[in-house]
Design a protein around this motif. Structure first.
Motif, mmCIF file in Angstrom:
data_model
loop_
_atom_site.group_PDB
_atom_site.id
_atom_site.type_symbol
_atom_site.label_atom_id
_atom_site.label_comp_id
_atom_site.label_asym_id
_atom_site.label_seq_id
_atom_site.Cartn_x
_atom_site.Cartn_y
_atom_site.Cartn_z
ATOM 1 N N ALA A 5 0.830 -1.207 0.000
ATOM 2 C CA ALA A 5 0.000 0.000 0.000
ATOM 3 C C ALA A 5 0.864 1.258 0.000
ATOM 4 O O ALA A 5 0.617 2.189 -0.762
ATOM 5 C CB ALA A 5 -0.922 -0.012 1.217
ATOM 6 N N ASP A 6 1.867 1.289 0.866
ATOM 7 C CA ASP A 6 2.698 2.477 0.988
ATOM 8 C C ASP A 6 4.126 2.274 0.488
ATOM 9 O O ASP A 6 4.818 3.239 0.194
ATOM 10 C CB ASP A 6 2.762 2.924 2.461
ATOM 11 C CG ASP A 6 1.394 3.211 3.027
ATOM 12 O OD1 ASP A 6 0.602 3.863 2.312
ATOM 13 O OD2 ASP A 6 1.104 2.768 4.152
ATOM 14 N N LEU A 7 4.552 1.006 0.402
ATOM 15 C CA LEU A 7 5.951 0.711 0.090
ATOM 16 C C LEU A 7 6.027 -0.330 -1.015
ATOM 17 O O LEU A 7 5.359 -1.348 -0.986
ATOM 18 C CB LEU A 7 6.652 0.184 1.346
ATOM 19 C CG LEU A 7 8.169 0.050 1.304
ATOM 20 C CD1 LEU A 7 8.829 1.402 1.125
ATOM 21 C CD2 LEU A 7 8.653 -0.621 2.589
ATOM 22 N N LYS A 8 6.875 -0.046 -2.009
ATOM 23 C CA LYS A 8 7.058 -0.976 -3.123
ATOM 24 C C LYS A 8 8.542 -1.151 -3.380
ATOM 25 O O LYS A 8 9.277 -0.162 -3.488
ATOM 26 C CB LYS A 8 6.358 -0.454 -4.376
ATOM 27 C CG LYS A 8 6.402 -1.412 -5.552
ATOM 28 C CD LYS A 8 5.612 -0.841 -6.720
ATOM 29 C CE LYS A 8 5.633 -1.806 -7.901
ATOM 30 N NZ LYS A 8 4.879 -1.267 -9.069
ATOM 31 N N ILE A 9 8.967 -2.403 -3.481
ATOM 32 C CA ILE A 9 10.375 -2.710 -3.703
ATOM 33 C C ILE A 9 10.520 -3.398 -5.054
ATOM 34 O O ILE A 9 9.807 -4.356 -5.347
ATOM 35 C CB ILE A 9 10.913 -3.617 -2.586
ATOM 36 C CG1 ILE A 9 10.773 -2.910 -1.229
ATOM 37 C CG2 ILE A 9 12.361 -4.004 -2.848
ATOM 38 C CD1 ILE A 9 11.065 -3.800 -0.046
ATOM 39 N N GLU A 10 11.432 -2.904 -5.887
ATOM 40 C CA GLU A 10 11.625 -3.452 -7.222
ATOM 41 C C GLU A 10 13.099 -3.716 -7.483
ATOM 42 O O GLU A 10 13.969 -2.951 -7.067
ATOM 43 C CB GLU A 10 11.106 -2.484 -8.295
ATOM 44 C CG GLU A 10 9.602 -2.289 -8.276
ATOM 45 C CD GLU A 10 9.151 -1.344 -9.364
ATOM 46 O OE1 GLU A 10 10.011 -0.630 -9.921
ATOM 47 O OE2 GLU A 10 7.944 -1.298 -9.663
ATOM 48 N N ALA A 11 13.356 -4.795 -8.192
ATOM 49 C CA ALA A 11 14.714 -5.087 -8.643
ATOM 50 C C ALA A 11 15.000 -4.293 -9.906
ATOM 51 O O ALA A 11 14.085 -3.949 -10.657
ATOM 52 C CB ALA A 11 14.850 -6.574 -8.931
ATOM 53 N N PRO A 12 16.257 -3.975 -10.185
ATOM 54 C CA PRO A 12 16.589 -3.307 -11.452
ATOM 55 C C PRO A 12 16.355 -4.259 -12.624
ATOM 56 O O PRO A 12 16.334 -5.482 -12.430
ATOM 57 C CB PRO A 12 18.077 -2.975 -11.299
ATOM 58 C CG PRO A 12 18.582 -3.981 -10.311
ATOM 59 C CD PRO A 12 17.448 -4.240 -9.365
ATOM 60 N N PRO A 13 16.166 -3.743 -13.819
ATOM 61 C CA PRO A 13 15.922 -4.608 -14.984
ATOM 62 C C PRO A 13 17.028 -5.643 -15.154
ATOM 63 O O PRO A 13 18.204 -5.309 -15.235
ATOM 64 C CB PRO A 13 15.898 -3.625 -16.163
ATOM 65 C CG PRO A 13 15.501 -2.317 -15.547
ATOM 66 C CD PRO A 13 16.132 -2.311 -14.181
#
Length: 320
Positions: A271-279
């Motif tokens: 909801a408030d936090l999103k974690i993504e890996a680099p391409p």
């Protein structure tokens, strides 16, 4: 000296000879309706003599025969002509007309393989007549498409494969191209970019496993996806791509799944936090996105980062 005359020519005078045909298909429902309604509005072009060979107007002649017409107007070219010159007449008679890409590929393949015209001449003179950018790499792509197995060409003609994605399939053997046409195309709906990706991954897997595509589809589970009764074509396409990618890049896909699993544990509701890996994990670190609507949201994000510090640190161990 050659002469060109306009005359009425019986359909039985025109030879059944498609050597100068530029069209992959001569069926054309819209043109047929137009001819039914308005008649033949422009003449075809034929050679002289008793056994006339059609140079331009193959669609119109095909439809005229289908409608059982007895004759049509024709421009007749009299005098001796070389086959290459007649082919050029056929091409240039369609100058500035709308060319379907498949017809362009079909005509260019004939130009280079059957009539063996010099590449430089084809690029500089014929490609502009077909509405193409006169560049070598463009010619190469069209020749790859034009040389595909007839089953794949039929798939392109029917709209099941986008033309711009077709050249990528030229890397497969004729047998594997037939497998793609019969086993893959009828059940899927890939985009241009997806065809390019899938072709690259499958061809790599074929080299690694030394299997034909039919056997590979069965062993890999792709056949199970294609035969799934409830999934539509788009869903099957996505599932096939996912499976092909996981088979081609097993280590990368395993790492990605580990990263997603830890990310969900850190912020389960996102909801408030999103974690993504680099391409493709090519850059160092990872992306952390926080959406702060108010002071309470800021406090929740701060608490999450503090409480999940060990999990956040573990993401660095997952990175390639």
């Amino acid at each position: 000296m050659e002469r060109i005359i306009l005359k009425q020519v019986g359909l039985d005078e025109i030879a059944s000879d498609d050597r100068y045909c530029l069209r992959f298909r001569c069926d054309d429902a819209a043109l047929e309706q137009s001819i039914k309604k308005r008649g033949m509005l422009s003449p075809v072009i034929v050679t002289g003599g008793a056994n006339k060979i059609l140079l331009a107007g193959h669609k119109r002649t095909h439809i005229a025969k289908k409608l059982k017409m007895e004759s049509l107007h024709a421009l007749e070219i009299r005098g001796e002509q070389e086959a290459e010159d007649l082919w050029l007449a056929a091409v240039f008679s369609n100058w500035n007309q709308t060319w379907p890409d498949l017809d362009r590929a079909y005509a260019l393949q004939k130009t280079c393989v059957k009539f063996r015209l010099p590449e430089a001449f084809v690029i500089e003179e014929l490609m502009p007549a077909m509405g193409l950018v006169p560049e070598k790499h463009v010619l190469s792509e069209y020749l790859k498409a034009g040389n595909l197995d007839s089953g794949l060409l039929e798939c392109i003609a029917s709209g099941r494969i986008p033309f711009r994605g077709a050249a990528a399939l030229a890397k497969f053997s004729a047998q594997d191209q037939r497998s793609i046409a019969k086993q893959l195309v009828p059940f899927t709906a890939f985009t241009v970019s997806q065809w390019g990706q899938l072709a690259e991954w499958l061809s790599d897997l074929m080299r690694l496993e030394k299997k034909d595509l039919t056997a590979f589809f069965e062993r890999s589970g792709i056949a199970t996806i294609l035969n799934h009764a409830q999934w539509d074509a788009r869903t099957k396409s996505e599932r096939v791509l996912q499976l092909a990618r996981s088979l081609r890049f097993p280590q990368l896909c395993n790492v990605e799944e580990q990263f997603r699993s830890v990310s969900r544990a850190i912020s389960p509701h996102a909801a408030d936090l999103k974690i993504e890996a680099p391409p493709s994990f090519e850059d160092e670190g990872f992306w952390l996105h926080a959406k702060i609507r108010d002071a309470n949201a800021l406090e929740r994000v701060s608490e999450t980062l503090r409480d999940k510090r060990d999990l956040l640190n573990s993401l660095f161990d997952i990175m390639l």
